[in-house]
Design a protein around this motif. Structure first.
Motif, mmCIF file in Angstrom:
data_model
loop_
_atom_site.group_PDB
_atom_site.id
_atom_site.type_symbol
_atom_site.label_atom_id
_atom_site.label_comp_id
_atom_site.label_asym_id
_atom_site.label_seq_id
_atom_site.Cartn_x
_atom_site.Cartn_y
_atom_site.Cartn_z
ATOM 1 N N LEU A 120 0.863 -1.174 0.000
ATOM 2 C CA LEU A 120 0.000 0.000 0.000
ATOM 3 C C LEU A 120 0.905 1.232 0.000
ATOM 4 N N ALA A 121 0.632 2.144 -0.942
ATOM 5 C CA ALA A 121 1.490 3.326 -1.124
ATOM 6 C C ALA A 121 2.933 2.909 -1.428
ATOM 7 N N HIS A 122 3.074 1.767 -2.123
ATOM 8 C CA HIS A 122 4.377 1.228 -2.519
ATOM 9 C C HIS A 122 5.228 0.828 -1.319
ATOM 10 N N LEU A 123 4.579 0.524 -0.194
ATOM 11 C CA LEU A 123 5.258 0.047 1.010
ATOM 12 C C LEU A 123 4.684 -1.311 1.389
ATOM 13 N N ILE A 154 3.612 5.884 15.205
ATOM 14 C CA ILE A 154 2.955 6.329 13.978
ATOM 15 C C ILE A 154 3.736 7.494 13.371
ATOM 16 N N TRP A 155 4.093 7.349 12.095
ATOM 17 C CA TRP A 155 4.738 8.424 11.333
ATOM 18 C C TRP A 155 3.676 9.059 10.439
ATOM 19 N N GLU A 156 3.404 10.320 10.677
ATOM 20 C CA GLU A 156 2.390 11.026 9.905
ATOM 21 C C GLU A 156 3.021 11.738 8.700
ATOM 22 N N TYR A 157 2.394 11.557 7.540
ATOM 23 C CA TYR A 157 2.749 12.271 6.310
ATOM 24 C C TYR A 157 1.496 12.976 5.792
ATOM 25 N N SER A 161 -0.209 7.636 6.651
ATOM 26 C CA SER A 161 0.603 7.407 7.844
ATOM 27 C C SER A 161 1.181 5.996 7.786
ATOM 28 N N VAL A 162 2.284 5.807 8.534
ATOM 29 C CA VAL A 162 2.990 4.523 8.574
ATOM 30 C C VAL A 162 3.257 4.187 10.031
ATOM 31 N N GLU A 174 -1.661 3.391 6.228
ATOM 32 C CA GLU A 174 -3.036 3.877 6.026
ATOM 33 C C GLU A 174 -3.023 5.086 5.099
ATOM 34 N N ILE A 175 -3.955 5.078 4.122
ATOM 35 C CA ILE A 175 -4.186 6.219 3.234
ATOM 36 C C ILE A 175 -5.551 6.794 3.579
ATOM 37 N N SER A 176 -5.571 8.102 3.867
ATOM 38 C CA SER A 176 -6.821 8.724 4.336
ATOM 39 C C SER A 176 -7.131 10.032 3.621
ATOM 40 N N ALA A 177 -6.570 10.245 2.423
ATOM 41 C CA ALA A 177 -6.827 11.482 1.693
ATOM 42 C C ALA A 177 -6.640 11.239 0.199
#
Length: 241
Positions: A120-123, A154-157, A161-162, A174-177
């Motif tokens: 997810l998100a290439h991770l 939790i690392w927020e971007y 987040s990762v 997690e993708i939330s946007a």
């Protein structure tokens, strides 16, 4: 007798006069010969300290018939401003250089959903924190996940987040946007839940407010908006979370 003596005296006088004339002629011819003779030794080549003698200074040397050997003076070295520029490739200042995007840094093309190698998100689950930083840089914010038995940070971007465990390995994505590449072909934030279910291999009757698919090492979950059944978030979790 007197006549004979007179003749002899005249004869001797004539002989003496002839000898005198010959002697005078020899003496006169010697300076002329010395003056017209060319010296056997040629003058040295002219230099800055010994300039070439002119015809007025030395009449014995005929400068028109036998010109002395000239010395070719070497041209003085050109100054730095007169020297031709050396051709070279144009240089670029390091401050204006932009790093070229390498294949490793570029986002790989989206692939179809794979249960055996989920991402997810290439991770992917189990990857190190170095892979996250290499691809996305340092997080905007980092904090521990509250109320969990495991130590998860939790690392927020921006938009996703990762989660990292105490071994600095990925256990949560997690993708939330909108605008975040899921890395799964056709799967995007805000799409209809029915379309997402079809891409995940789920039947329409399984459609609820939350979609869940078991994958290698964990789960892929999708939260849907109860009102319009659109995707609100994607989650890739390790099995023990």
């Amino acid at each position: 007798m007197p006549y004979s003596l007179s003749v002899q005296l005249r004869t001797w006088s004539a002989l003496l006069l002839t000898v005198s004339l010959v002697a005078c002629s020899s003496t006169t011819s010697e300076p002329q010969a010395s003056q017209t003779s060319v010296p056997s030794t040629l003058p040295a080549a002219p230099s800055a300290s010994h300039p070439l003698p002119s015809a007025d200074r030395d009449p014995l040397v005929n400068v028109h018939e036998n010109p002395p050997a000239t010395v070719k003076e070497s041209a003085p070295p050109a100054s730095a401003s007169e020297q031709p520029p050396v051709s070279s490739s144009p240089s670029v200042e390091a401050a204006t250089m932009q790093p070229e995007e390498t294949p490793d840094d570029a986002a790989p093309p989206a692939a179809s959903f794979q249960k055996k190698s989920p991402s997810l998100a290439h991770l992917m689950l189990g990857q190190s924190d170095k892979e996250v930083v290499r691809r996305y840089g340092p997080p905007v914010e980092a904090y521990p996940l509250p109320g969990d038995d495991q130590a998860v940070e939790i690392w927020e971007y921006d938009g996703f987040s990762v989660g990292m465990n105490d071994k600095d390995s990925i256990v949560y994505v997690e993708i939330s946007a909108e605008g975040i590449d899921t890395g799964i072909r056709g799967l995007s934030y805000g799409m209809q839940g029915s379309q997402a279910a079809e891409l995940l291999g789920l039947s329409p009757d399984e459609l609820t407010n939350a979609l869940s698919v078991e994958v290698a090492g964990g789960w892929l979950k999708i939260d849907l908006d109860p009102d319009n059944q659109k995707v609100l978030s994607f989650k890739l979790l390790k099995g023990d979370l």
